[in-house]
Design a protein around this motif. Sequence first.
Motif, PDB file in Angstrom:
ATOM      1  N   ASP A  40      -0.421  -7.427  -9.443  1.00 20.53           N
ATOM      2  CA  ASP A  40      -1.169  -6.754 -10.625  1.00 20.53           C
ATOM      3  C   ASP A  40      -0.397  -5.414 -10.286  1.00 20.53           C
ATOM      4  OD1 ASP A  40      -1.266  -5.904 -12.876  1.00 20.53           O
ATOM      5  OD2 ASP A  40      -3.387  -4.497 -12.761  1.00 20.53           O
ATOM      6  N   LYS A  41       0.926  -5.759  -9.583  1.00 25.39           N
ATOM      7  CA  LYS A  41       2.017  -4.571  -8.884  1.00 25.39           C
ATOM      8  C   LYS A  41       3.254  -4.047 -10.372  1.00 25.39           C
ATOM      9  CE  LYS A  41      -0.792  -3.140  -6.002  1.00 25.39           C
ATOM     10  NZ  LYS A  41      -1.734  -1.273  -6.263  1.00 25.39           N
ATOM     11  N   MET A  42       3.836  -2.926  -9.996  1.00 31.48           N
ATOM     12  CA  MET A  42       5.402  -3.207 -10.656  1.00 31.48           C
ATOM     13  C   MET A  42       6.418  -2.742  -9.162  1.00 31.48           C
ATOM     14  SD  MET A  42       5.244  -1.618 -14.275  1.00 31.48           S
ATOM     15  CE  MET A  42       3.897  -0.395 -13.587  1.00 31.48           C
ATOM     16  N   VAL A  43       7.355  -3.596  -8.573  1.00 30.94           N
ATOM     17  CA  VAL A  43       8.023  -3.937  -7.483  1.00 30.94           C
ATOM     18  C   VAL A  43       8.994  -3.174  -7.838  1.00 30.94           C
ATOM     19  CG1 VAL A  43       6.831  -4.695  -6.554  1.00 30.94           C
ATOM     20  CG2 VAL A  43       8.243  -5.876  -6.979  1.00 30.94           C
ATOM     21  N   TRP A  44      10.374  -2.732  -6.609  1.00 29.69           N
ATOM     22  CA  TRP A  44      11.610  -2.351  -6.719  1.00 29.69           C
ATOM     23  C   TRP A  44      12.260  -3.805  -6.422  1.00 29.69           C
ATOM     24  CZ3 TRP A  44      13.216   1.538 -10.055  1.00 29.69           C
ATOM     25  CH2 TRP A  44      12.531   2.193 -10.128  1.00 29.69           C
ATOM     26  N   PHE A  45      13.747  -3.270  -7.000  1.00 32.45           N
ATOM     27  CA  PHE A  45      14.457  -5.377  -6.548  1.00 32.45           C
ATOM     28  C   PHE A  45      15.820  -4.506  -6.307  1.00 32.45           C
ATOM     29  CE2 PHE A  45      13.870  -6.446 -10.695  1.00 32.45           C
ATOM     30  CZ  PHE A  45      15.423  -6.491 -10.802  1.00 32.45           C
ATOM     31  N   GLY A  46      16.400  -5.125  -5.799  1.00 28.10           N
ATOM     32  CA  GLY A  46      17.835  -4.704  -5.869  1.00 28.10           C
ATOM     33  C   GLY A  46      18.932  -4.997  -6.446  1.00 28.10           C
ATOM     34  N   CYS A  83      15.138   6.042 -11.725  1.00 29.77           N
ATOM     35  CA  CYS A  83      14.897   5.055 -10.487  1.00 29.77           C
ATOM     36  C   CYS A  83      14.179   6.193  -9.125  1.00 29.77           C
ATOM     37  CB  CYS A  83      16.187   5.722  -9.665  1.00 29.77           C
ATOM     38  SG  CYS A  83      17.621   4.565 -10.419  1.00 29.77           S
ATOM     39  N   GLY A  84      14.003   7.873 -10.237  1.00 35.23           N
ATOM     40  CA  GLY A  84      13.357   8.507  -9.298  1.00 35.23           C
ATOM     41  C   GLY A  84      12.273   8.208  -9.525  1.00 35.23           C
ATOM     42  N   LEU A  85      11.301   7.252  -9.760  1.00 34.55           N
ATOM     43  CA  LEU A  85      10.466   7.331  -9.998  1.00 34.55           C
ATOM     44  C   LEU A  85       9.402   6.130  -9.052  1.00 34.55           C
ATOM     45  CD1 LEU A  85       9.302   5.963 -13.844  1.00 34.55           C
ATOM     46  CD2 LEU A  85       9.675   8.404 -13.117  1.00 34.55           C
ATOM     47  N   THR A  86       8.304   6.070  -8.813  1.00 28.52           N
ATOM     48  CA  THR A  86       8.168   6.228  -7.075  1.00 28.52           C
ATOM     49  C   THR A  86       7.378   4.838  -7.520  1.00 28.52           C
ATOM     50  OG1 THR A  86       5.656   6.672  -7.261  1.00 28.52           O
ATOM     51  CG2 THR A  86       7.319   7.974  -5.706  1.00 28.52           C
ATOM     52  N   ARG A  87       8.109   3.516  -7.104  1.00 33.06           N
ATOM     53  CA  ARG A  87       7.001   1.890  -6.888  1.00 33.06           C
ATOM     54  C   ARG A  87       7.327   1.190  -6.026  1.00 33.06           C
ATOM     55  NH1 ARG A  87       6.206   4.311 -11.123  1.00 33.06           N
ATOM     56  NH2 ARG A  87       6.813   3.140 -13.191  1.00 33.06           N
ATOM     57  N   TYR A 146       0.963  -1.143  -0.057  1.00 25.44           N
ATOM     58  CA  TYR A 146      -0.044   0.144   0.189  1.00 25.44           C
ATOM     59  C   TYR A 146       0.715   1.049  -0.103  1.00 25.44           C
ATOM     60  CZ  TYR A 146      -3.843  -3.299   1.578  1.00 25.44           C
ATOM     61  OH  TYR A 146      -4.102  -4.849   1.523  1.00 25.44           O
ATOM     62  N   GLU A 147       2.474   1.081   0.036  1.00 24.85           N
ATOM     63  CA  GLU A 147       3.438   2.499  -0.517  1.00 24.85           C
ATOM     64  C   GLU A 147       4.232   2.479  -1.487  1.00 24.85           C
ATOM     65  OE1 GLU A 147       5.665   5.216   2.845  1.00 24.85           O
ATOM     66  OE2 GLU A 147       5.002   2.706   3.348  1.00 24.85           O
ATOM     67  N   THR A 148       4.264   3.547  -1.963  1.00 23.29           N
ATOM     68  CA  THR A 148       5.168   3.683  -2.856  1.00 23.29           C
ATOM     69  C   THR A 148       6.430   4.645  -2.395  1.00 23.29           C
ATOM     70  OG1 THR A 148       3.678   5.219  -4.035  1.00 23.29           O
ATOM     71  CG2 THR A 148       3.892   2.630  -4.245  1.00 23.29           C
ATOM     72  N   LYS A 149       7.959   4.546  -3.070  1.00 27.22           N
ATOM     73  CA  LYS A 149       8.848   5.024  -2.961  1.00 27.22           C
ATOM     74  C   LYS A 149       9.560   5.464  -4.164  1.00 27.22           C
ATOM     75  CE  LYS A 149       8.850   4.751   1.752  1.00 27.22           C
ATOM     76  NZ  LYS A 149       8.947   5.910   2.628  1.00 27.22           N
ATOM     77  N   THR A 150      10.752   6.132  -4.357  1.00 26.69           N
ATOM     78  CA  THR A 150      12.204   5.999  -4.801  1.00 26.69           C
ATOM     79  C   THR A 150      12.708   4.664  -4.834  1.00 26.69           C
ATOM     80  OG1 THR A 150      13.224   7.610  -4.000  1.00 26.69           O
ATOM     81  CG2 THR A 150      11.560   8.501  -5.504  1.00 26.69           C
ATOM     82  N   TRP A 151      13.459   4.356  -5.995  1.00 31.92           N
ATOM     83  CA  TRP A 151      14.570   2.831  -5.714  1.00 31.92           C
ATOM     84  C   TRP A 151      15.340   4.262  -3.869  1.00 31.92           C
ATOM     85  CZ3 TRP A 151      19.353   1.331  -4.904  1.00 31.92           C
ATOM     86  CH2 TRP A 151      19.682   0.707  -5.614  1.00 31.92           C
ATOM     87  N   GLN A 152      16.264   4.495  -4.524  1.00 27.12           N
ATOM     88  CA  GLN A 152      17.151   4.822  -2.637  1.00 27.12           C
ATOM     89  C   GLN A 152      15.847   4.816  -1.574  1.00 27.12           C
ATOM     90  OE1 GLN A 152      20.531   4.482  -2.977  1.00 27.12           O
ATOM     91  NE2 GLN A 152      19.655   5.085  -0.669  1.00 27.12           N
ATOM     92  N   GLY A 163      18.358   7.391 -18.987  1.00 26.64           N
ATOM     93  CA  GLY A 163      17.954   7.978 -17.449  1.00 26.64           C
ATOM     94  C   GLY A 163      17.404   6.716 -17.003  1.00 26.64           C
ATOM     95  N   GLU A 164      17.740   5.486 -17.194  1.00 19.57           N
ATOM     96  CA  GLU A 164      16.709   4.335 -16.345  1.00 19.57           C
ATOM     97  C   GLU A 164      18.648   3.799 -16.534  1.00 19.57           C
ATOM     98  OE1 GLU A 164      12.907   3.582 -19.462  1.00 19.57           O
ATOM     99  OE2 GLU A 164      14.611   2.215 -19.615  1.00 19.57           O
ATOM    100  N   ASP A 165      18.127   3.712 -14.922  1.00 24.60           N
ATOM    101  CA  ASP A 165      19.212   3.076 -14.122  1.00 24.60           C
ATOM    102  C   ASP A 165      19.025   2.606 -13.161  1.00 24.60           C
ATOM    103  OD1 ASP A 165      20.758   4.247 -15.895  1.00 24.60           O
ATOM    104  OD2 ASP A 165      21.205   6.483 -14.100  1.00 24.60           O
ATOM    105  N   CYS A 166      17.414   1.658 -12.028  1.00 30.01           N
ATOM    106  CA  CYS A 166      16.923   0.494 -10.876  1.00 30.01           C
ATOM    107  C   CYS A 166      16.086  -0.171 -12.220  1.00 30.01           C
ATOM    108  CB  CYS A 166      16.399   1.520 -10.172  1.00 30.01           C
ATOM    109  SG  CYS A 166      17.675   2.645  -9.595  1.00 30.01           S
ATOM    110  N   ALA A 167      16.216  -1.463 -11.625  1.00 28.91           N
ATOM    111  CA  ALA A 167      15.744  -2.609 -12.163  1.00 28.91           C
ATOM    112  C   ALA A 167      14.090  -2.752 -11.773  1.00 28.91           C
ATOM    113  CB  ALA A 167      16.318  -3.722 -12.128  1.00 28.91           C
TER     114      ALA A 167
END
Length: 392
Positions: A323-329, A380-384, A284-290, A363-367
């Motif tokens: 049905d989500k898109m999530v950050w991983f390491g 990396c600045g988008l919120t997921r 229920y919460e989204t943040k940038t990659w960092q 400008g796409e550096d995070c998976a």
Amino acid sequence: MKAAGALLVLLSCLSEAGGAEYVPETPALVPRSESLITSPHGMSWSSITRPKPAVLWSSKIIADLAKQVSVLQNNAVDKALTLEMAQLKADLTLEMAQLKTDLTLEMTQLKMTQLMADLTLELEMTQLKTDLTLEMTQLKTDLPLEMTQLKTNLTLEMTQLKTDLTEGQSSLDLEMTQLKTDLTLEMTQLKTDLPLEMTQLKTNLTLEMTQLKTDLTEGQSSLELEMTQMKTDLTLEMTQLKTDLTLEMTQLKADLTLEITQLKNQCPFGWMRTGDSCYYYSEYETKTWQQSRDYCQNQRADLVVINSREEQDFLDRLVVNRDKMVWFGLTDRETEGVWKWVDGTPLTTTYWKPGQPDDWRQGEDCATLENDGTWNDIPCGLTRNWICEIVL
């Protein structure tokens, strides 16, 4: 003075009378012819040889009057000098009295001015001391309340944990006892350090108050500036103290959670376990990659590292079902095109979406793990949403 003038007039008249022409008397025993013998100056012999009684009486009177006149003159002069001296002395006495009165009034006015200045300064110092005392009292009231609340929360967590640990071995009880002892020691040390910091803060405040009291003599404007600066510094110090205390307590709580988790060999509340890892999914919460990685690290975890096909499938089911898109390491922020896991392990197996990674517009550096189970590179600045992992 009038009597002396009258005597002088009388003396002058008598002198003129003594110089009048003398008519010779005819002696009874001298013949008439002898009385007619005259001197070469035309005076009779009788007038030369016999003194004139009127002249003798006038001379004596003149001499006496002259003496009286002299005495009267001396007395008049002495009396005039005495009167002048008395008048001068009276004038001088009046002037001295007036001068003394004026000087007394000026001294009284000066003392009143100084007294008012001292009273104003004392009132300002009293107000300042009252304000600082209120702030210190409020601080002393708030800190124990926060410490009590924190201690209550920890006690509740420990009680809940103790309730959950109905099964376990004696070694676990020993380790829990040791952990509780360590926590008590840390809390005791924290309670010891806090009064020391408060004492040091009070000492610094006292020094600043002493310096402020010294500087008060230099002017009201400088006092207001110093008071503002001192109040700002005190607020900053107290804010920093509360921040440091909060960080220490957060760190302590995270360490305790990790240690308890490792002791129990179970995942924290709200986490899922698969194999030897615990996973947290921010549904229920989204943040940038960092920001997502910072959150995981604050929980003594990190963004998930996919080491096997089984783990990829587990995460795939987790994402597809929601049905989500999530950050991983995984990221290539350090060197473009060189993708690395956050734990430093090399990237060997990949599940990129066809045509990815493409570093679109450089400008796409995070998976991210897409909702179809494949990987994609995005800014990396988008919120997921994100997934954290703790390896047991």
